[in-house]
Design a protein around this motif. Structure first.
Motif, PDB file in Angstrom:
ATOM      1  N   LYS A  86       0.818  -1.199   0.000  1.00 11.83           N
ATOM      2  CA  LYS A  86       0.000   0.000   0.000  1.00 11.83           C
ATOM      3  C   LYS A  86       0.858   1.257   0.000  1.00 11.83           C
ATOM      4  CE  LYS A  86      -4.089  -1.906   2.296  1.00 11.83           C
ATOM      5  NZ  LYS A  86      -5.048  -1.492   1.241  1.00 11.83           N
ATOM      6  N   GLN A  87       0.318   2.317  -0.551  1.00  7.30           N
ATOM      7  CA  GLN A  87       1.007   3.598  -0.598  1.00  7.30           C
ATOM      8  C   GLN A  87       0.112   4.695  -0.024  1.00  7.30           C
ATOM      9  OE1 GLN A  87       4.242   4.852  -2.048  1.00  7.30           O
ATOM     10  NE2 GLN A  87       4.629   2.776  -1.341  1.00  7.30           N
ATOM     11  N   SER A  88       0.736   5.621   0.648  1.00  3.39           N
ATOM     12  CA  SER A  88       0.044   6.810   1.132  1.00  3.39           C
ATOM     13  C   SER A  88       0.527   7.993   0.304  1.00  3.39           C
ATOM     14  CB  SER A  88       0.358   7.035   2.621  1.00  3.39           C
ATOM     15  OG  SER A  88      -0.095   5.945   3.393  1.00  3.39           O
ATOM     16  N   HIS A  89      -0.406   8.704  -0.278  1.00  2.05           N
ATOM     17  CA  HIS A  89      -0.048   9.760  -1.233  1.00  2.05           C
ATOM     18  C   HIS A  89      -0.871  11.003  -0.918  1.00  2.05           C
ATOM     19  CE1 HIS A  89       0.264  11.049  -5.764  1.00  2.05           C
ATOM     20  NE2 HIS A  89       0.941  11.850  -4.952  1.00  2.05           N
ATOM     21  N   SER A  90      -0.198  12.096  -0.667  1.00  2.00           N
ATOM     22  CA  SER A  90      -0.889  13.359  -0.440  1.00  2.00           C
ATOM     23  C   SER A  90      -0.122  14.494  -1.105  1.00  2.00           C
ATOM     24  CB  SER A  90      -1.035  13.650   1.062  1.00  2.00           C
ATOM     25  OG  SER A  90       0.224  13.977   1.631  1.00  2.00           O
ATOM     26  N   ILE A  91      -0.830  15.562  -1.396  1.00  2.74           N
ATOM     27  CA  ILE A  91      -0.188  16.782  -1.862  1.00  2.74           C
ATOM     28  C   ILE A  91      -0.483  17.868  -0.832  1.00  2.74           C
ATOM     29  CG2 ILE A  91      -0.108  16.297  -4.316  1.00  2.74           C
ATOM     30  CD1 ILE A  91      -2.732  17.668  -4.678  1.00  2.74           C
ATOM     31  N   SER A 133     -12.536  18.894  -9.111  1.00  3.09           N
ATOM     32  CA  SER A 133     -11.984  20.038  -9.840  1.00  3.09           C
ATOM     33  C   SER A 133     -11.032  20.835  -8.952  1.00  3.09           C
ATOM     34  CB  SER A 133     -13.123  20.943 -10.322  1.00  3.09           C
ATOM     35  OG  SER A 133     -12.599  22.091 -10.965  1.00  3.09           O
ATOM     36  N   PHE A 134     -11.361  20.982  -7.681  1.00 12.29           N
ATOM     37  CA  PHE A 134     -10.495  21.720  -6.763  1.00 12.29           C
ATOM     38  C   PHE A 134      -9.197  20.948  -6.519  1.00 12.29           C
ATOM     39  CE2 PHE A 134      -9.560  23.288  -2.310  1.00 12.29           C
ATOM     40  CZ  PHE A 134      -9.066  24.523  -2.732  1.00 12.29           C
ATOM     41  N   ILE A 135      -9.297  19.628  -6.402  1.00  9.61           N
ATOM     42  CA  ILE A 135      -8.090  18.814  -6.237  1.00  9.61           C
ATOM     43  C   ILE A 135      -7.186  18.967  -7.473  1.00  9.61           C
ATOM     44  CG2 ILE A 135      -7.219  16.437  -6.101  1.00  9.61           C
ATOM     45  CD1 ILE A 135      -9.693  15.764  -4.418  1.00  9.61           C
ATOM     46  N   TRP A 136      -7.786  18.956  -8.658  1.00 11.95           N
ATOM     47  CA  TRP A 136      -7.016  19.157  -9.897  1.00 11.95           C
ATOM     48  C   TRP A 136      -6.344  20.523  -9.880  1.00 11.95           C
ATOM     49  CZ3 TRP A 136      -7.311  22.796 -13.801  1.00 11.95           C
ATOM     50  CH2 TRP A 136      -6.568  22.514 -14.961  1.00 11.95           C
ATOM     51  N   GLN A 137      -7.050  21.532  -9.404  1.00 12.69           N
ATOM     52  CA  GLN A 137      -6.493  22.881  -9.326  1.00 12.69           C
ATOM     53  C   GLN A 137      -5.287  22.927  -8.379  1.00 12.69           C
ATOM     54  OE1 GLN A 137      -9.478  25.810  -8.387  1.00 12.69           O
ATOM     55  NE2 GLN A 137      -8.023  27.507  -8.332  1.00 12.69           N
ATOM     56  N   GLN A 142       1.938  22.488  -8.939  1.00  8.81           N
ATOM     57  CA  GLN A 142       3.292  21.945  -9.041  1.00  8.81           C
ATOM     58  C   GLN A 142       3.975  22.325 -10.351  1.00  8.81           C
ATOM     59  OE1 GLN A 142       3.463  17.535  -9.542  1.00  8.81           O
ATOM     60  NE2 GLN A 142       1.233  17.669  -9.832  1.00  8.81           N
ATOM     61  N   TYR A 143       3.217  22.697 -11.363  1.00  8.15           N
ATOM     62  CA  TYR A 143       3.783  23.034 -12.670  1.00  8.15           C
ATOM     63  C   TYR A 143       4.015  24.539 -12.838  1.00  8.15           C
ATOM     64  CZ  TYR A 143       1.944  18.349 -13.470  1.00  8.15           C
ATOM     65  OH  TYR A 143       1.657  17.017 -13.364  1.00  8.15           O
ATOM     66  N   LYS A 144       3.669  25.320 -11.833  1.00  5.11           N
ATOM     67  CA  LYS A 144       3.782  26.771 -11.927  1.00  5.11           C
ATOM     68  C   LYS A 144       5.068  27.258 -11.259  1.00  5.11           C
ATOM     69  CE  LYS A 144      -1.265  27.301 -11.866  1.00  5.11           C
ATOM     70  NZ  LYS A 144      -1.428  27.720 -13.259  1.00  5.11           N
ATOM     71  N   LEU A 151       0.195  33.451  -8.033  1.00 10.06           N
ATOM     72  CA  LEU A 151      -1.170  33.695  -8.488  1.00 10.06           C
ATOM     73  C   LEU A 151      -2.027  32.433  -8.383  1.00 10.06           C
ATOM     74  CD1 LEU A 151      -0.481  35.927 -11.631  1.00 10.06           C
ATOM     75  CD2 LEU A 151      -1.295  36.656  -9.381  1.00 10.06           C
ATOM     76  N   GLY A 152      -1.423  31.285  -8.724  1.00  7.94           N
ATOM     77  CA  GLY A 152      -2.149  30.018  -8.607  1.00  7.94           C
ATOM     78  C   GLY A 152      -2.526  29.719  -7.165  1.00  7.94           C
ATOM     79  N   ALA A 153      -1.610  30.007  -6.244  1.00  6.35           N
ATOM     80  CA  ALA A 153      -1.890  29.774  -4.821  1.00  6.35           C
ATOM     81  C   ALA A 153      -2.977  30.714  -4.317  1.00  6.35           C
ATOM     82  CB  ALA A 153      -0.610  29.957  -4.011  1.00  6.35           C
ATOM     83  N   LEU A 154      -2.946  31.968  -4.758  1.00  9.60           N
ATOM     84  CA  LEU A 154      -3.971  32.919  -4.336  1.00  9.60           C
ATOM     85  C   LEU A 154      -5.341  32.551  -4.907  1.00  9.60           C
ATOM     86  CD1 LEU A 154      -2.042  36.322  -4.552  1.00  9.60           C
ATOM     87  CD2 LEU A 154      -2.653  35.000  -2.510  1.00  9.60           C
ATOM     88  N   GLN A 155      -5.350  31.898  -6.068  1.00  6.39           N
ATOM     89  CA  GLN A 155      -6.618  31.409  -6.610  1.00  6.39           C
ATOM     90  C   GLN A 155      -7.195  30.302  -5.725  1.00  6.39           C
ATOM     91  OE1 GLN A 155      -5.551  30.322 -10.630  1.00  6.39           O
ATOM     92  NE2 GLN A 155      -6.035  32.339 -11.466  1.00  6.39           N
ATOM     93  N   LEU A 156      -6.305  29.477  -5.163  1.00  3.14           N
ATOM     94  CA  LEU A 156      -6.761  28.454  -4.218  1.00  3.14           C
ATOM     95  C   LEU A 156      -7.365  29.115  -2.979  1.00  3.14           C
ATOM     96  CD1 LEU A 156      -3.772  25.905  -4.273  1.00  3.14           C
ATOM     97  CD2 LEU A 156      -5.929  25.758  -5.532  1.00  3.14           C
ATOM     98  N   VAL A 157      -6.693  30.164  -2.505  1.00  2.00           N
ATOM     99  CA  VAL A 157      -7.189  30.886  -1.336  1.00  2.00           C
ATOM    100  C   VAL A 157      -8.556  31.501  -1.642  1.00  2.00           C
ATOM    101  CG1 VAL A 157      -6.768  32.831   0.227  1.00  2.00           C
ATOM    102  CG2 VAL A 157      -4.871  31.359  -0.479  1.00  2.00           C
TER     103      VAL A 157
END
Length: 291
Positions: A86-91, A133-137, A142-144, A151-157
């Motif tokens: 088993k693997q545990s995977h989080s971002i 969709s939020f998880i995808w966002q 990671q690609y920014k 800006l990507g992080a502030l969009q999450l906020v």
């Protein structure tokens, strides 16, 4: 590595840190850090312990933790077995509010975000209308790089502030910003309770883990968890029982004894008080939901 405080591996001027945890089990020590943390569980299951809260985490869950909130994502025992595949995977996204200095947050444009961050004083379960969709966002961060990353992080906020429902999990702030000495002591106690909750434990035995007298330990533990040792242990055992009811074919009596309850009637009473239904009904409802 010191459990408390926990050092996030980043430069001193890094406002946003994107981290991927992919390993057999998550870091299992009670820890805290000054960065705000947004965690998304992609795979793996276990217990989340934050102050007076004990609950489950599973794939698809998103949690938001304020600054210096002691917490631990403890993977289930099966993830620790040597033969387990088993693997545990989080971002995880860490927000360091002081990376650019206090002046960065004094502008009118960022005042609303500043107020939002400052009022995060616990752990929250995040729910949005389109969770996938939020998880995808979150994953796209990671690609920014550079300004795009900020800006990507502030969009999450912005999503967290305007679209998300934040369910507060821990009720008290007694475990907020523990000293290093207190943190190490609490980590030792919590680790011991998680690992040994399947058997009968005396107050003297648990107090000895903290190297304290019975009376001093009771005050210490209740001040920081808002619960007695018995209540905390019962909730921990019920949490384990819920997992067993959902994922095994064990009898209810067998689950009760394997989770540390001395007899079935006591297990049924504690389970109903904690969950609001009997173990049998809990399993039946879960089976209907799956169908």
């Amino acid at each position: 590595m010191k459990v408390i405080p926990f050092k996030i591996p980043k430069s001193s001027k890094e406002l946003i840190r994107y981290q991927v945890d992919c390993q057999p089990y998550f870091y299992d020590k009670l820890h805290q850090h000054p960065e705000i943390q947004l965690s998304c569980i992609l795979s793996g299951e276990g217990k989340l312990i934050v102050g007076d809260y004990i609950g489950r985490f599973e794939p698809g869950d998103i949690f938001l933790l304020g600054r210096n909130v002691p917490h631990v994502f403890r993977s289930d025992d099966v993830f620790y077995q040597p033969a387990s595949k088993k693997q545990s995977h989080s971002i995880i996204v860490f927000f360091d509010l002081h990376a650019f200095g206090n002046e960065f947050w004094t502008s009118e444009e960022l005042q609303e975000s500043k107020d939002f961050f400052e009022h995060l004083n616990g752990c929250y379960r995040v729910q949005v209308a389109d969770q996938d969709s939020f998880i995808w966002q979150i994953q796209q961060l990671q690609y920014k790089e550079k300004l795009d990353k900020v800006l990507g992080a502030l969009q999450l906020v912005d999503v967290l502030m305007r679209q998300a429902t934040l369910q507060r999990l821990n009720l008290g702030d007694q475990m907020h910003n523990l000293s290093e000495r207190e943190g190490k002591r609490m980590e030792q106690v919590v680790q011991f309770l998680v690992e040994e909750s399947h058997r009968q434990l005396s107050l003297e035995e648990v107090a000895s883990v903290a190297n304290m007298s019975r009376e001093a330990f009771c005050r210490f533990f209740k001040d920081r968890t808002r619960k007695t040792l018995v209540t905390f242990l019962n909730e921990l055992r019920v949490n384990n029982a819920c997992h067993a009811l959902l994922h095994t074919d064990q009898t209810i009596a067998g689950i009760a004894f394997s989770c540390g309850f001395a007899n079935l009637s006591h297990f049924n009473r504690v389970f109903a008080k904690t969950i609001g239904t009997t173990p049998r009904e809990f399993r039946r409802q879960a089976t209907i939901t799956k169908v």
